[in-house]
Design a protein around this motif. Structure first.
Motif, short mmCIF file in Angstrom:
data_model
loop_
_atom_site.label_atom_id
_atom_site.label_comp_id
_atom_site.label_asym_id
_atom_site.label_seq_id
_atom_site.Cartn_x
_atom_site.Cartn_y
_atom_site.Cartn_z
N THR A 54 0.81 -1.22 0.00
CA THR A 54 0.00 0.00 0.00
C THR A 54 0.84 1.27 0.00
O THR A 54 0.40 2.29 -0.52
CB THR A 54 -0.93 0.01 1.22
N TYR A 55 2.04 1.21 0.59
CA TYR A 55 2.88 2.41 0.68
C TYR A 55 3.80 2.54 -0.53
O TYR A 55 4.68 3.40 -0.55
CB TYR A 55 3.70 2.41 1.96
N CYS A 56 3.59 1.69 -1.55
CA CYS A 56 4.46 1.73 -2.72
C CYS A 56 3.68 1.75 -4.03
O CYS A 56 3.87 2.63 -4.86
CB CYS A 56 5.40 0.53 -2.70
N VAL A 188 8.21 -1.44 7.54
CA VAL A 188 7.55 -0.14 7.53
C VAL A 188 6.31 -0.25 8.40
O VAL A 188 5.49 -1.16 8.21
CB VAL A 188 7.16 0.28 6.10
N LEU A 189 6.16 0.65 9.35
CA LEU A 189 5.00 0.65 10.23
C LEU A 189 3.96 1.64 9.69
O LEU A 189 4.30 2.78 9.35
CB LEU A 189 5.40 1.03 11.65
N VAL A 190 2.73 1.18 9.63
CA VAL A 190 1.63 2.00 9.14
C VAL A 190 0.61 2.14 10.27
O VAL A 190 0.12 1.13 10.80
CB VAL A 190 0.97 1.37 7.90
N GLN A 217 7.98 5.63 6.78
CA GLN A 217 7.29 5.64 5.48
C GLN A 217 7.63 6.92 4.74
O GLN A 217 7.51 8.02 5.27
CB GLN A 217 5.78 5.53 5.68
N MET A 218 8.05 6.77 3.49
CA MET A 218 8.53 7.92 2.71
C MET A 218 7.53 8.28 1.61
O MET A 218 6.73 7.45 1.18
CB MET A 218 9.90 7.59 2.11
N ASP A 223 0.07 6.36 -5.15
CA ASP A 223 -1.20 7.08 -4.97
C ASP A 223 -1.01 8.50 -4.47
O ASP A 223 -1.98 9.26 -4.37
CB ASP A 223 -2.09 6.31 -3.99
N HIS A 224 0.23 8.84 -4.10
CA HIS A 224 0.54 10.16 -3.53
C HIS A 224 -0.36 10.46 -2.34
O HIS A 224 -0.83 11.59 -2.15
CB HIS A 224 0.40 11.26 -4.60
N ALA A 225 -0.57 9.42 -1.52
CA ALA A 225 -1.43 9.57 -0.35
C ALA A 225 -0.62 9.77 0.93
O ALA A 225 -1.18 9.87 2.02
CB ALA A 225 -2.32 8.32 -0.21
N TRP A 226 0.71 9.82 0.79
CA TRP A 226 1.57 9.99 1.97
C TRP A 226 1.22 11.26 2.71
O TRP A 226 1.02 12.32 2.12
CB TRP A 226 3.03 10.04 1.52
#
Length: 360
Positions: A54-56, A188-190, A217-218, A223-226
């Motif tokens: 999800t973070y990628c 990576v912790l979400v 998380q970078m 999705d550019h949801a960071w």
């Protein structure tokens, strides 16, 4: 006033332009204008991946590069050879996407292991399929592996990776542990997903002699949801782990490594259990001692993970540029490296390319 007057290096308009940009010194190393020297090369072998973290990546994945745009085995060997022989690179890490998707990965590792001087060779992988390849990769010259593993819970793994492959990842880790002296685990912790799994994951790694590194998380998701305000910070990780373990800064010098390492001890007995690392790229950046240069799967040089520009080396290579010219193009690309990634600046803009397209 020119770009050079403003301190921005002028890049050659063609690889046949051999003039130096601005005041770049004639040095064989990959030095930048702030005095940093890149000795660690990250090579992306493919933009394809068999997970959809999800973070990628988005759930539906991303369009894959056309085969002819991706570096061949021979091109990888030549570019890495230039980096090692001519530019002072001492460490080479293969990344992706997922590098195990390259059928010729073992041969690529062997090519690099045959270089003189021989660099340290490592692999960052999700370990899906590593169980059947670990021994061959070791025999080819691979020194160690870094495996991405965010949780030990199958349901949470499937939620984060969007694939039910936890058992396959664990099988790959077990195979790696049998043949490599050192296995590192990256997590990576979400928030709201696996934050409460951190201490259990560390305990599992310590019991097996693995070195766990938590990575902030970078802003490299497709999705550019960071959201920085929602990101789990290094300070939070230290506090969370401190509820079960005692952490103390590791006395061993960091020496340009991205992870700040801590000695882990039992809160009850004081027994040393191992070490843990935290990579705080966002909240505690280590740009001032960055020693990395990055080669994308299509042969582009990135001087920073968060760069918005690349310097093409594969095009000149295929057009017949000799090694010394390619090396100088690489030096010029690194000379223009910024002082830092600028995430603390209000004007920071997330790169268009995702982690899977850049290589971690």
């Amino acid at each position: 006033m020119t770009l050079v007057d403003l301190g921005i290096p002028r890049l050659p308009t063609s690889w046949r332009d051999t003039s130096l940009p601005g005041d770049r010194p004639r040095t064989p190393q990959l030095v930048d204008s702030f005095g940093r020297v890149a000795t660690d090369l990250r090579v992306s072998l493919t933009d394809r991946c068999n997970l959809r973290c999800t973070y990628c990546m988005p759930a539906e994945g991303l369009p894959a590069l056309a085969r002819e745009k991706v570096m061949t085995r021979a091109e990888i060997a030549r570019l890495v050879g230039i980096a090692v022989r001519d530019l002072g690179v001492r460490q080479v890490r293969f990344t992706g996407g997922e590098p195990l998707l390259r059928r010729d990965l073992t041969e690529i590792v062997a090519d690099v292991a045959a270089l003189d001087p021989r660099p340290e060779i490592s692999l960052t992988t999700n370990a899906v399929g590593l169980d059947s390849r670990a021994e061959a990769l070791r025999d080819a010259g691979l020194d160690r592996v870094n495996v991405s593993l965010d949780t030990l819970d199958p349901d949470t793994f499937a939620r984060l990776a969007r694939r039910p492959f936890l058992e396959r990842t664990l099988a790959g880790i077990e195979a790696a542990a049998r043949v490599f002296d050192l296995v590192k685990i990256n997590a990576v912790l979400v928030r709201g997903v696996n934050l409460d799994h951190a201490a259990d994951l560390l305990s599992w790694c310590l019991e097996r002699g693995f070195e766990l590194r938590f990575i902030e998380q970078m802003p490299l998701d497709a999705d550019h949801a960071w959201d920085r305000t929602a990101m789990v910070t290094a300070a939070e990780v230290r506090e969370l782990l401190g509820e079960r373990f005692t952490l103390a800064p590791d006395a061993e010098p960091r020496d340009g490594a991205p992870a700040e390492r801590f000695v882990v001890r039992s809160r009850d007995t004081g027994e040393r259990l191992g070490r843990v690392g935290i990579i705080a790229s966002v909240t505690e950046p280590f740009c001032g001692d960055c020693r990395r240069t990055r080669l994308t799967a299509e042969g582009g040089i990135r001087d920073c993970l968060f760069a918005h520009t690349e310097t093409d080396l594969l095009g000149p290579l295929r057009e017949g540029a000799p090694d010394d010219v390619v090396a100088d193009l690489w030096r010029t690309a690194m000379w223009g490296k910024r002082a830092g990634h600028g995430m603390d600046d209000a004007s920071f803009v997330q790169p268009e390319r995702t982690m899977s397209a850049i290589g971690g």
